[in-house]
Write a protein that holds these residues in place. Sequence first.
Motif, PDB file in Angstrom:
ATOM      1  N   THR A 106       0.817  -1.207   0.000  1.00 10.93           N
ATOM      2  CA  THR A 106       0.000   0.000   0.000  1.00 10.93           C
ATOM      3  C   THR A 106       0.858   1.267   0.000  1.00 10.93           C
ATOM      4  O   THR A 106       0.338   2.350  -0.288  1.00 10.93           O
ATOM      5  N   THR A 129      -1.671  -3.571  -7.631  1.00  9.95           N
ATOM      6  CA  THR A 129      -2.725  -2.571  -7.827  1.00  9.95           C
ATOM      7  C   THR A 129      -3.276  -2.033  -6.514  1.00  9.95           C
ATOM      8  O   THR A 129      -4.287  -1.335  -6.516  1.00  9.95           O
ATOM      9  N   THR A 130      -2.608  -2.368  -5.415  1.00 12.37           N
ATOM     10  CA  THR A 130      -3.130  -1.990  -4.096  1.00 12.37           C
ATOM     11  C   THR A 130      -2.501  -0.718  -3.540  1.00 12.37           C
ATOM     12  O   THR A 130      -2.830  -0.299  -2.433  1.00 12.37           O
ATOM     13  N   THR A 132      -1.653   2.806  -2.305  1.00 12.11           N
ATOM     14  CA  THR A 132      -2.434   3.994  -1.942  1.00 12.11           C
ATOM     15  C   THR A 132      -1.543   5.169  -1.538  1.00 12.11           C
ATOM     16  O   THR A 132      -2.041   6.277  -1.376  1.00 12.11           O
ATOM     17  N   PRO A 155      -4.288   5.011 -10.079  1.00 10.09           N
ATOM     18  CA  PRO A 155      -5.492   5.862  -9.945  1.00 10.09           C
ATOM     19  C   PRO A 155      -6.126   5.826  -8.562  1.00 10.09           C
ATOM     20  O   PRO A 155      -6.945   6.686  -8.249  1.00 10.09           O
ATOM     21  N   LEU A 156      -5.731   4.842  -7.725  1.00  6.85           N
ATOM     22  CA  LEU A 156      -6.334   4.727  -6.388  1.00  6.85           C
ATOM     23  C   LEU A 156      -5.491   5.389  -5.305  1.00  6.85           C
ATOM     24  O   LEU A 156      -5.764   5.219  -4.112  1.00  6.85           O
ATOM     25  N   GLU A 158      -4.091   7.640  -2.514  1.00  9.02           N
ATOM     26  CA  GLU A 158      -4.683   8.540  -1.529  1.00  9.02           C
ATOM     27  C   GLU A 158      -3.667   9.568  -1.037  1.00  9.02           C
ATOM     28  O   GLU A 158      -4.037  10.668  -0.620  1.00  9.02           O
ATOM     29  N   SER A 182      -9.025  10.181  -8.210  1.00 12.26           N
ATOM     30  CA  SER A 182     -10.326  10.421  -7.566  1.00 12.26           C
ATOM     31  C   SER A 182     -10.318  10.134  -6.072  1.00 12.26           C
ATOM     32  O   SER A 182     -11.165  10.647  -5.336  1.00 12.26           O
ATOM     33  N   LYS A 183      -9.344   9.328  -5.609  1.00 11.54           N
ATOM     34  CA  LYS A 183      -9.295   8.963  -4.187  1.00 11.54           C
ATOM     35  C   LYS A 183      -8.307   9.832  -3.391  1.00 11.54           C
ATOM     36  O   LYS A 183      -8.169   9.650  -2.176  1.00 11.54           O
ATOM     37  N   CYS A 207     -10.573  16.123  -7.311  1.00 15.83           N
ATOM     38  CA  CYS A 207     -10.218  15.250  -6.184  1.00 15.83           C
ATOM     39  C   CYS A 207     -11.175  15.557  -5.035  1.00 15.83           C
ATOM     40  O   CYS A 207     -10.872  16.369  -4.146  1.00 15.83           O
TER      41      CYS A 207
END
Length: 528
Positions: A106, A129-130, A132, A155-156, A158, A182-183, A207
């Motif tokens: 992450t 893909t995890t 963040t 894209p994920l 944070e 978006s996250k 965002c």
Amino acid sequence: MAESSQAKRRKTMLADLYLPNECWEYIITFHIDHNPSMKSLSIVSKQFLSITNRLRFSFTLCYQTVPFLPLLFGRFTNLNSLNLTSFYCNLDGLLRQISCFPLKLTSLNLSNHNNIPTDGMRAFSKKITTLTSLTCSNMKSINSTDIFLISDCFPLLEVLDLSDPHHCEEYKEVEPPLLILSKLRKVNLSRHHYIDDKLIFHLFKNCKFLEKAIMLMCFGITFDGIGSALRERPTLKSLSFSNAYFATSITSYFISSLVSSKSLTCLDLTSSNISNELLYSIAREGLPLTRLCLQSCKGYSYDGLFCLLSKCRHIQHLDLGVTDFLNDQHVVELSLFLRELESINLSNCCKLTVSAFFAVVKNCPSLSDIKMELTSIGKKSPESSKSLIDFTARPQLKYLCLAHNQWLTDENIIMFASISPNLQLLNLSSCRGIEDGIAQVLRLCPNIRHFNLSYCSRVKLQELNFEVLKLEVLNLSYTNVDDQTLYVISKSFRGLLQLLLEYCTNVTKMGAKHVVENCTELRLIKFS
């Protein structure tokens, strides 16, 4: 042959002491919180080794560890964070290699490298893909298109930190693709000179979960540009912004946008040209600020600062470094509004003396961190410092930075130590008036872990005749320590992890040998 009664009793005792792994995990986790090293626990038993392996969530990779990646990733099955800042070879190849393992990472830190490893990042993102959180700070060079590549790969995300590149390359001839994060909750784009009002507006608008934005020294962004962006994201909780040093003044549009951000708890306007009107407006609207940084700001006065702090009384972290007008009486008055204060920076406020120090210590019962570098602490003031100590010790005070105070004396530091028995960090770098008080300070503050005495040319440690068990980092660079001092250190600081001795010309291999032989936990000893 029948078991002896003694053997039976031992088995019974062991059975009575049995705890399931879940209980040991709680116990070991508590231990790790207070002592990050798991080495001593992992060698106790195979059970503890297995538990500590599961509790390892982060790992720092270097060149020497690469051949052992299959063993490491097989051993530490719960890894979710990798730090590659110390890997100085083929970063693209390493990322491709890491992507072959079934990891659920992450967090990834790629800071301090030459550039963003684009090929490796693409390969990595296809398999893992995890992710963040991505940190790529202090890169030698960053392209203006890198942020869009990162957006496409992860894209994920944070948390994204691309702060403080040494050089930014801007490609204006190609229209940049859309920024799709978006996250995103936290972003740091400090010193990205190519970033303009349009990009920041787009970032804030799209965002929707953005809570924290750091954009210090971003020359292409204006106050009005930030104002427009804030209106798109009124739920923002933390804003750090500055452009060129005092090149532009704050605008009424920015002020009205800022005070409409009712969720704002952190405001950092380092090196900005602000105004009393901004501070008055924040006070009138009652923004719920808990962190305020006005370091090196110009254009405002004590009246504006007094108004803000008298109304916003939940400030926990306050930075007023390089505030030329601030004097002892100001600090005495302001400290009465800061009952919840936890940390304060008053460095480079040259008018402040020991009176200001004791005012914040006395009136701010939650204060744990004080920075007062380059002040007039130690310089004789009209009010005797001893008369100020009419209160009990402050056990919550843990971090004290008093570097570059030329008038600081042994009497001062012993006085400070006597009221802060739980100090963990003490920085006295370049305090050249310090001589014989160190031994007494260490007696009074047995919990010190990090002690900086660099450039204290007159400091003496020969009087140490007791052990300081918790000291981990000792910086004696640019001092006159010699082999005899190192012998004393080797007997008193057996738990040392780092000893810094840069440009200590009186030290020989014999002195270093004493330290290495007696300080068995030592990981780093640094000479010039």
